[in-house]
Motif scaffolding. Sequence first.
Motif, short mmCIF file in Angstrom:
data_model
loop_
_atom_site.label_atom_id
_atom_site.label_comp_id
_atom_site.label_asym_id
_atom_site.label_seq_id
_atom_site.Cartn_x
_atom_site.Cartn_y
_atom_site.Cartn_z
N ALA A 192 -5.78 8.98 -3.76
CA ALA A 192 -4.71 9.78 -4.39
C ALA A 192 -3.49 9.82 -3.49
O ALA A 192 -3.24 10.82 -2.79
CB ALA A 192 -5.23 11.20 -4.66
N PRO A 193 -2.68 8.77 -3.47
CA PRO A 193 -1.52 8.72 -2.55
C PRO A 193 -0.41 9.69 -2.88
O PRO A 193 0.40 10.02 -2.02
CB PRO A 193 -1.05 7.27 -2.68
N LYS A 208 -0.04 2.25 2.58
CA LYS A 208 -0.07 2.21 4.04
C LYS A 208 0.13 3.60 4.63
O LYS A 208 -0.62 4.04 5.51
CB LYS A 208 1.01 1.26 4.55
N ASP A 209 1.15 4.33 4.14
CA ASP A 209 1.41 5.68 4.66
C ASP A 209 0.28 6.63 4.31
O ASP A 209 -0.09 7.50 5.11
CB ASP A 209 2.73 6.21 4.10
N LEU A 224 -4.44 -0.96 -3.45
CA LEU A 224 -4.29 -1.59 -2.14
C LEU A 224 -3.91 -3.07 -2.27
O LEU A 224 -3.07 -3.57 -1.50
CB LEU A 224 -5.58 -1.43 -1.34
N LEU A 225 -4.50 -3.77 -3.22
CA LEU A 225 -4.11 -5.16 -3.43
C LEU A 225 -2.66 -5.27 -3.88
O LEU A 225 -1.95 -6.21 -3.51
CB LEU A 225 -5.03 -5.82 -4.46
N GLY A 226 -2.21 -4.31 -4.67
CA GLY A 226 -0.84 -4.32 -5.14
C GLY A 226 0.19 -4.02 -4.07
O GLY A 226 1.38 -4.28 -4.26
N GLN A 227 -0.28 -3.46 -2.92
CA GLN A 227 0.65 -3.12 -1.85
C GLN A 227 0.26 -3.77 -0.52
O GLN A 227 0.57 -3.26 0.55
CB GLN A 227 0.71 -1.60 -1.67
#
Length: 273
Positions: free
Chosen positions: A54-55, A61-62, A186-189
């Motif tokens: 849940a970013p 990354k952050d 994660l794959l998208g970033q």
Amino acid sequence: MLAHERIGEGPPLLLVHGLGHRRQAWYPVVDLLAPHREVILVDLPGHGQSPAFAPRGRSAKDYLRDELEAFHAELGLERPHVAGNSLGGLIALEAAVDGRASSVTALSPAGFWEDEQDFAYIERIFKTVVVAAGYSQHVAPILARTAPGRALMMSWAMAHPRRMSAEAAIGDLRSMLRARPALKNLLGQAYSFDPEGVPDDVRVTIAWGKRDYVLRTYQAGRARQLMPDATHVWLRGCGHVPMSDRPRLIANVLLEGSSGPLLAAAPLVAQVG
């Protein structure tokens, strides 16, 4: 708090798993490490038994940096030794950049691919594995009972999947399915690692499986070129996730990598077989 386990005595060694995996990936080496290190196993957000990914507007990354920083604070960890596999290896290297690691041991770390086309190959592997896991989840308990079945399920990641237990193979498949939202994010970033910020006093070991078909072995050469002062190790007979392929070898690499400060600035390239 992130799901975790603390096992053993000695200097703390935080172990971080890879994309779509879980903390149990390290179980094959824990008993070998525990007499010498306090081993800390953690499930990343959206993986294993940890809370959902849940970013909340932050970059992946952050978000991972914030979660791991909070985890360090909650457990009272001050610059532990950090080791990781794949995504976990990249996270371990980033921990060094952020000043949160006394040493880093990265097993086939992410972030050393060459270009977008190269990363597209990696992305296709994970997307294919996730789709295959979804289709096979109902027959997986049957497949996992046999060595050929475990090979069919896990040979994309390991050189010797027959050495896994049926329970471990099924658990890994279910973990991959649960991690689908995190994996997609994660794959998208995904991004390449910039080694410029790694402090000179942090000992870095980068070890690569000779039979890694996910992050292909030429990336070990890129890592050596970008980080010439690190210790570079070939893991013979090991795939992308090497812990169950050769547990004693991996435990030795982790213990050596976390044994103290770097004693010489000159490059040290090791061949481990």
